[in-house]
Design an enzyme around this catalytic site. Structure first.
Site, short mmCIF file in Angstrom:
data_model
loop_
_atom_site.label_atom_id
_atom_site.label_comp_id
_atom_site.label_asym_id
_atom_site.label_seq_id
_atom_site.Cartn_x
_atom_site.Cartn_y
_atom_site.Cartn_z
N ASP A 52 -9.08 51.89 25.35
CA ASP A 52 -9.61 50.63 25.87
C ASP A 52 -9.00 49.53 24.98
O ASP A 52 -9.47 49.29 23.87
CB ASP A 52 -11.14 50.65 25.76
CG ASP A 52 -11.77 49.36 26.27
OD1 ASP A 52 -11.03 48.35 26.44
OD2 ASP A 52 -13.00 49.33 26.48
N GLU A 104 -10.74 45.14 51.43
CA GLU A 104 -11.10 46.48 50.94
C GLU A 104 -9.96 47.44 51.21
O GLU A 104 -9.37 47.43 52.31
CB GLU A 104 -12.37 46.97 51.61
CG GLU A 104 -13.60 46.32 51.00
CD GLU A 104 -14.89 46.76 51.67
OE1 GLU A 104 -14.83 47.53 52.64
OE2 GLU A 104 -15.95 46.32 51.22
N ARG A 115 -11.40 36.49 33.83
CA ARG A 115 -12.25 37.66 33.62
C ARG A 115 -11.92 38.69 34.68
O ARG A 115 -12.19 38.47 35.86
CB ARG A 115 -13.73 37.28 33.77
CG ARG A 115 -14.26 36.74 32.54
CD ARG A 115 -15.54 36.02 32.66
NE ARG A 115 -15.54 35.22 31.46
CZ ARG A 115 -15.82 35.70 30.26
NH1 ARG A 115 -16.19 36.94 30.09
NH2 ARG A 115 -15.75 34.92 29.20
N TYR A 168 -11.31 39.07 52.58
CA TYR A 168 -11.77 40.44 52.33
C TYR A 168 -10.61 41.39 52.47
O TYR A 168 -9.89 41.34 53.47
CB TYR A 168 -12.86 40.84 53.34
CG TYR A 168 -14.18 41.10 52.67
CD1 TYR A 168 -14.27 42.07 51.67
CD2 TYR A 168 -15.33 40.41 53.02
CE1 TYR A 168 -15.48 42.30 51.02
CE2 TYR A 168 -16.54 40.64 52.38
CZ TYR A 168 -16.60 41.59 51.38
OH TYR A 168 -17.79 41.82 50.73
N LYS A 171 -9.22 38.27 27.04
CA LYS A 171 -9.38 38.08 25.59
C LYS A 171 -8.04 37.60 25.03
O LYS A 171 -7.62 36.51 25.36
CB LYS A 171 -9.89 39.38 24.97
CG LYS A 171 -11.27 39.79 25.54
CD LYS A 171 -11.83 41.01 24.90
CE LYS A 171 -13.24 41.30 25.38
NZ LYS A 171 -13.30 42.14 26.59
N THR A 183 -9.53 44.60 29.65
CA THR A 183 -9.92 43.36 30.29
C THR A 183 -8.72 42.41 30.15
O THR A 183 -7.78 42.70 29.42
CB THR A 183 -11.16 42.73 29.63
OG1 THR A 183 -10.94 42.64 28.23
CG2 THR A 183 -12.41 43.54 29.91
N1 DSN Z 1 -18.39 41.31 24.88
C1 DSN Z 1 -17.03 41.63 24.50
C2 DSN Z 1 -16.73 41.16 23.12
O1 DSN Z 1 -17.16 40.06 22.79
O2 DSN Z 1 -16.06 41.82 22.37
C3 DSN Z 1 -16.71 43.06 24.70
O3 DSN Z 1 -16.83 43.34 26.04
#
Ligand code: DSN
Length: 398
Positions: free
Chosen positions: A196, A48, A231, A46, A225, A222
């Site tokens: 984003d 924080e 994630r 932990y 991808k 994120t």
């Molecule tokens: N769910 C994602 C996507 O597939 O583009 C976006 O967060």
């Protein structure tokens, strides 16, 4: 693993992943090193707070990990630490975006974001998301004929609405975004510009897509991808008298989250090191080459590619084409049918609305295709030519 039920399911999923061709543009395959960090004992701690300011003892090592991750994030995107502040604690993309709005947009204030139906994300102010309940979305979309952004219209909208924040960067937009124009639009509305870049982060890091950093006030992403990590999510904020850095840090913790997931943060650090390597640059370039081949080939077979092509890792294919087969005999397949047919033959895609779709979201007019995952597996242009051929054959089957 002693839990045989879960072990079997993990093995089954591993097998499934190996067997299929995965064209979902938001998925990717991690390196063993990233997985090792993710599955490590770092999960057990932990911490924080932020480095040097924790609410629990025993965090010396965690501070080093978080600071290393921040440093690598700056390096991966070629940022000057005097100009940019980085928060690597958001658990994923939605809380990252939520934290930005919590810090910057007063209750019911205006967020100008692309509508979900045209390729935006739920967290860009859609009414079913908390971001649309707490704030007011000023939705924008694409041009009907060209299916690309109309920057003049956006400027007019920004001048009229004066949103607190404008969000650029989308989930189903295949073309380059003119970041300089988005900056001008934000200035016209006296708005903050948030990018984003979740979908394109790996392409930006690899130099295959223009960087939004010279133009944005805030960048969220994120990490799972095209960046090919766990994630998780990162927020980058410009350091200046507006104190976005302090406000957004506070919104992440203690505003929205408790303890950071340090195993995730270490895995992001490994990812960012990988993304700064020469081989990742090659990967990013190959992703774009492969997507272009897939789009071009499908177009040759007669399928309609939304906006006529792609500059990135993804594109939308209009499989429905108003319900008619064109002169090349392509069309008349709904997005759901297309996705189902392809899955039966081992090709995984996601059904997706196309701009100005007349069909419902559960069975829209198209599918979204991308090359990030299969490029990780070493597939090149000739493989994508073959994939296009298979897709064409499968979609034509009665
Ligand atoms: N769910 C994602 C996507 O597939 O583009 C976006 O967060």
């Amino acid at each position: 693993m002693k839990d045989t039920q879960i072990k079997k399911l993990i093995e089954a999923e591993k097998k499934r992943q190996k067997k299929v061709i995965n064209l979902i543009p938001s998925e990717n395959y991690l390196s063993k090193d990233v997985l090792e960090a993710l599955g490590s004992e770092l999960n057990d701690k932990y911490c924080e707070g932020y480095p040097g300011r924790r609410y629990y003892g025993g965090n010396g090592i965690m501070d080093k990990i978080e600071l290393l991750c921040i440093d690598r994030a700056l390096k991966a995107f070629k940022l000057d630490p005097k100009e940019w502040h980085v928060n690597v604690q958001p658990h994923s993309g939605s809380p990252a975006n939520l934290a930005v709005y919590l810090a910057c947009v007063p209750k019911e204030g205006k967020i100008m974001g692309m509508s979900l139906a045209h390729g935006g994300h739920l967290t860009h102010g859609h009414k079913v998301s908390a971001t649309g309940k707490l704030w007011t979305q000023i939705p924008y979309g694409l041009e009907p004929v060209t299916e690309v952004l109309n920057y003049d219209q956006l400027r007019e909208m920004a001048m009229k609405e004066k949103p607190v924040i404008i969000v650029a960067g989308y989930t189903a937009y295949s073309r380059f975004i003119d970041w300089a124009k988005m900056r001008e639009i934000a200035d016209a509305g006296n708005s903050l510009l948030m990018v984003d870049m979740s979908h394109i982060a790996g392409l930006v890091a690899g130099g295959a897509y223009p960087s939004p950093f010279p133009f944005a006030d805030i960048v969220t992403t994120t990490t799972h991808k095209t960046l090919r990590g766990p994630r998780s999510a990162i927020i980058f904020m410009r350091k200046d008298e507006r104190e976005l850095d302090k406000k957004i840090d506070k919104a992440v913790f203690p505003g929205l989250q408790g303890g950071p997931h340090m195993n995730q943060i270490a895995a992001v650090a490994v990812t960012l090191k990988e993304a700064s390597s020469p081989s990742f640059k090659k990967y990013a370039a190959q992703v774009v080459k492969n997507t272009k081949v897939l789009a071009d080939e499908l177009h040759k077979y007669g399928w309609r590619v939304v906006s006529g092509g792609t500059d990135s890792h993804l594109f939308l294919l209009d499989t429905w084409n108003n319900g008619v087969n064109n002169e090349k005999g392509a069309g008349g397949v709904s997005g759901k049918d297309a996705s189902d047919k392809l899955e039966k033959e081992g090709i995984i895609v996601n059904k997706n609305a196309i701009p100005f779709d007349t069909r419902p979201p559960a069975d829209p007019s198209g599918i979204r295709l991308g090359s990030a995952a299969e490029t990780t597996r070493g597939r090149k242009e000739k493989d994508f030519k073959a994939i296009a051929k298979r897709i064409d054959k499968i979609l034509r089957k009665a």
